[in-house]
Design a protein around this motif. Structure first.
Motif, mmCIF file in Angstrom:
data_model
loop_
_atom_site.group_PDB
_atom_site.id
_atom_site.type_symbol
_atom_site.label_atom_id
_atom_site.label_comp_id
_atom_site.label_asym_id
_atom_site.label_seq_id
_atom_site.Cartn_x
_atom_site.Cartn_y
_atom_site.Cartn_z
ATOM 1 N N VAL A 135 0.827 -1.199 0.000
ATOM 2 C CA VAL A 135 0.000 0.000 0.000
ATOM 3 C C VAL A 135 0.866 1.255 0.000
ATOM 4 O O VAL A 135 0.461 2.304 -0.518
ATOM 5 N N GLN A 136 2.061 1.174 0.543
ATOM 6 C CA GLN A 136 2.946 2.335 0.574
ATOM 7 C C GLN A 136 3.689 2.546 -0.741
ATOM 8 O O GLN A 136 4.280 3.609 -0.947
ATOM 9 N N ASP A 137 3.649 1.549 -1.635
ATOM 10 C CA ASP A 137 4.260 1.685 -2.953
ATOM 11 C C ASP A 137 3.219 2.228 -3.931
ATOM 12 O O ASP A 137 2.131 1.662 -4.064
ATOM 13 N N ARG A 138 3.536 3.305 -4.627
ATOM 14 C CA ARG A 138 2.553 4.018 -5.453
ATOM 15 C C ARG A 138 1.920 3.114 -6.511
ATOM 16 O O ARG A 138 0.699 3.083 -6.668
ATOM 17 N N GLN A 139 2.730 2.384 -7.277
ATOM 18 C CA GLN A 139 2.200 1.567 -8.361
ATOM 19 C C GLN A 139 1.363 0.408 -7.825
ATOM 20 O O GLN A 139 0.274 0.127 -8.334
ATOM 21 N N SER A 140 1.860 -0.265 -6.800
ATOM 22 C CA SER A 140 1.102 -1.381 -6.214
ATOM 23 C C SER A 140 -0.202 -0.885 -5.597
ATOM 24 O O SER A 140 -1.252 -1.524 -5.718
ATOM 25 N N ARG A 141 -0.135 0.268 -4.937
ATOM 26 C CA ARG A 141 -1.331 0.850 -4.329
ATOM 27 C C ARG A 141 -2.388 1.146 -5.385
ATOM 28 O O ARG A 141 -3.579 0.897 -5.185
ATOM 29 N N GLN A 142 -1.969 1.665 -6.520
ATOM 30 C CA GLN A 142 -2.914 1.965 -7.593
ATOM 31 C C GLN A 142 -3.605 0.699 -8.082
ATOM 32 O O GLN A 142 -4.811 0.694 -8.326
ATOM 33 N N GLU A 143 -2.858 -0.396 -8.214
ATOM 34 C CA GLU A 143 -3.465 -1.650 -8.666
ATOM 35 C C GLU A 143 -4.454 -2.190 -7.639
ATOM 36 O O GLU A 143 -5.511 -2.722 -7.998
ATOM 37 N N LEU A 144 -4.127 -2.059 -6.363
ATOM 38 C CA LEU A 144 -5.039 -2.520 -5.320
ATOM 39 C C LEU A 144 -6.331 -1.701 -5.324
ATOM 40 O O LEU A 144 -7.436 -2.253 -5.227
ATOM 41 N N VAL A 145 -6.206 -0.390 -5.448
ATOM 42 C CA VAL A 145 -7.386 0.480 -5.492
ATOM 43 C C VAL A 145 -8.206 0.199 -6.744
ATOM 44 O O VAL A 145 -9.446 0.115 -6.693
ATOM 45 N N ASP A 146 -7.540 0.042 -7.889
ATOM 46 C CA ASP A 146 -8.254 -0.262 -9.127
ATOM 47 C C ASP A 146 -9.022 -1.571 -9.010
ATOM 48 O O ASP A 146 -10.117 -1.713 -9.561
ATOM 49 N N GLU A 147 -8.430 -2.544 -8.323
ATOM 50 C CA GLU A 147 -9.113 -3.826 -8.122
ATOM 51 C C GLU A 147 -10.388 -3.633 -7.306
ATOM 52 O O GLU A 147 -11.459 -4.132 -7.673
ATOM 53 N N LEU A 148 -10.290 -2.905 -6.221
ATOM 54 C CA LEU A 148 -11.470 -2.650 -5.382
ATOM 55 C C LEU A 148 -12.558 -1.930 -6.169
ATOM 56 O O LEU A 148 -13.741 -2.289 -6.097
ATOM 57 N N ILE A 149 -12.173 -0.918 -6.917
ATOM 58 C CA ILE A 149 -13.160 -0.125 -7.652
ATOM 59 C C ILE A 149 -13.791 -0.940 -8.771
ATOM 60 O O ILE A 149 -15.009 -0.914 -8.971
ATOM 61 N N ALA A 150 -12.971 -1.686 -9.506
ATOM 62 C CA ALA A 150 -13.490 -2.457 -10.631
ATOM 63 C C ALA A 150 -14.470 -3.536 -10.169
ATOM 64 O O ALA A 150 -15.511 -3.757 -10.797
ATOM 65 N N VAL A 151 -14.153 -4.211 -9.084
ATOM 66 C CA VAL A 151 -14.980 -5.326 -8.630
ATOM 67 C C VAL A 151 -16.238 -4.854 -7.909
ATOM 68 O O VAL A 151 -17.336 -5.375 -8.136
ATOM 69 N N TRP A 152 -16.104 -3.829 -7.047
ATOM 70 C CA TRP A 152 -17.210 -3.479 -6.162
ATOM 71 C C TRP A 152 -17.988 -2.232 -6.583
ATOM 72 O O TRP A 152 -19.128 -2.034 -6.139
ATOM 73 N N PHE A 153 -17.403 -1.386 -7.431
ATOM 74 C CA PHE A 153 -18.073 -0.122 -7.756
ATOM 75 C C PHE A 153 -18.216 0.133 -9.257
ATOM 76 O O PHE A 153 -18.939 1.034 -9.652
ATOM 77 N N ALA A 154 -17.524 -0.619 -10.091
ATOM 78 C CA ALA A 154 -17.552 -0.327 -11.530
ATOM 79 C C ALA A 154 -17.481 -1.609 -12.345
ATOM 80 O O ALA A 154 -16.770 -1.685 -13.337
ATOM 81 N N ASP A 155 -18.241 -2.621 -11.928
ATOM 82 C CA ASP A 155 -18.206 -3.874 -12.667
ATOM 83 C C ASP A 155 -19.013 -3.752 -13.955
ATOM 84 O O ASP A 155 -19.609 -2.719 -14.253
#
Length: 322
Positions: A135-155
């Motif tokens: 989560v503290q790494d910018r690129q990894s954090r972006q992928e984690l957030v994108d995963e949450l958004i894609a699955v739960w808010f923008a499927d």
């Protein structure tokens, strides 16, 4: 968790699977209860903004405030204390064990359904050390957030208009957000303008409108549903204008996003590309940027989503290098 799952390397792929397989409550009237995904987005954002600095997630006023703000935007129901208390307590029960609780000495069992009871029963939560590092790494954090958004808010079942409405709501909140003049190191405060969640919804909305293609070269490369080669780029810098409306966005591959930000090309009022004259290029396996000069950018199907001419003109006047 089975023994085979326990042996999996706890890497970015593992945690993306974990975030997409959160154990959420479902009912016929309200559908999926999004309080656990919203809690995780809130925690990730507070880590990104430096408000949570160590792997101990206390039930602080700042976390509750951040959760409530995202709840008001992303949920269709009014906030209740249990909407925060229950996910904070139950997130530990998922298939993928990455959320843990440190109970207080006064905890006597049961599940706290109010925030005061949660504070009484639980001292703090903490993540797997591997996840906290990611989560503290910018690129990894972006992928984690994108995963949450894609699955739960923008499927795929979400209408585009729903996604755009969420982006607009986040934009309106960022405009209302006023930066404090106090020393943020001594008194850290969540800021919607600095929110990586706001940025992620903008990015998702823009690239979806452009069908995951670069508006400059029309390149489209996807690896998974949530990994692609294009960005949602701001035409006028967000840091200066705080504008994440769709008209200030354009979908670009990594190279052409970088080039737009540095003024190596711009767009005229008829949406044709203007390339800087002094580029020195060697592109044996790709079309040089200069050859795109005069070509029309790829535009969304509906003209109401096209880049605003006001944004384009500002970029042409202030950023473009002839």
């Amino acid at each position: 968790m089975s023994s085979s799952e326990a042996r999996q390397a706890k890497n970015l792929e593992y945690y993306c699977k974990g975030l997409s397989n959160i154990k959420v409550h479902r009912n016929q009237k309200q559908g999926v209860n999004l309080n656990q995904p919203i809690l995780l987005l809130s925690v990730i954002d507070l880590i990104a903004q430096g408000i949570i600095q160590e792997n101990r997630i206390f039930i602080s006023d700042e976390l509750i405030h951040t959760f409530q703000k995202y709840w008001s935007i992303l949920s269709e129901t009014d906030f209740k204390g249990s909407d925060f208390a229950l996910p904070f307590f139950h997130l530990k029960n998922g298939k993928y064990k990455f959320w843990h609780l440190q109970f207080s000495a006064e905890y006597e069992g049961g599940r706290p359904q109010t925030i005061p009871k949660l504070k009484h029963d639980v001292d703090h939560a903490y993540l797997d050390d591997e996840l906290f590092d990611l989560v503290q790494d910018r690129q990894s954090r972006q992928e984690l957030v994108d995963e949450l958004i894609a699955v739960w808010f923008a499927d795929n079942q979400k209408e585009l208009e729903d996604l755009l409405k969420l982006n607009q709501n986040l934009q309106e909140e960022s405009v209302l957000d006023v930066d404090e003049t106090s020393d943020l190191k001594k008194n850290p405060k969540f800021s919607m303008r600095k929110s990586i969640i706001r940025e992620a919804f903008f990015r998702k909305s823009v690239i979806h409108i452009y069908e995951y293609r670069c508006a400059f070269c029309q390149l489209r490369v996807n690896r998974t549903l949530n990994q692609n080669i294009v960005d949602g780029a701001h035409i006028k810098p967000f840091a200066q204008f705080y504008d994440s409306q769709i008209g200030n966005g354009i979908s670009l591959c990594k190279n052409h996003h970088w080039a737009l930000d540095r003024g190596w090309f711009t767009i005229d009022d008829t949406y044709k590309i203007i390339v800087a004259q002094d580029l020195q290029e060697d592109s044996p396996f790709a079309k040089p940027m200069k050859e795109f000069n005069g070509e029309k950018i790829l535009l969304p199907t509906l003209d109401r989503y096209w880049p605003e001419l006001e944004s384009i003109r500002w970029h042409r006047k202030n950023i473009f290098r002839v």
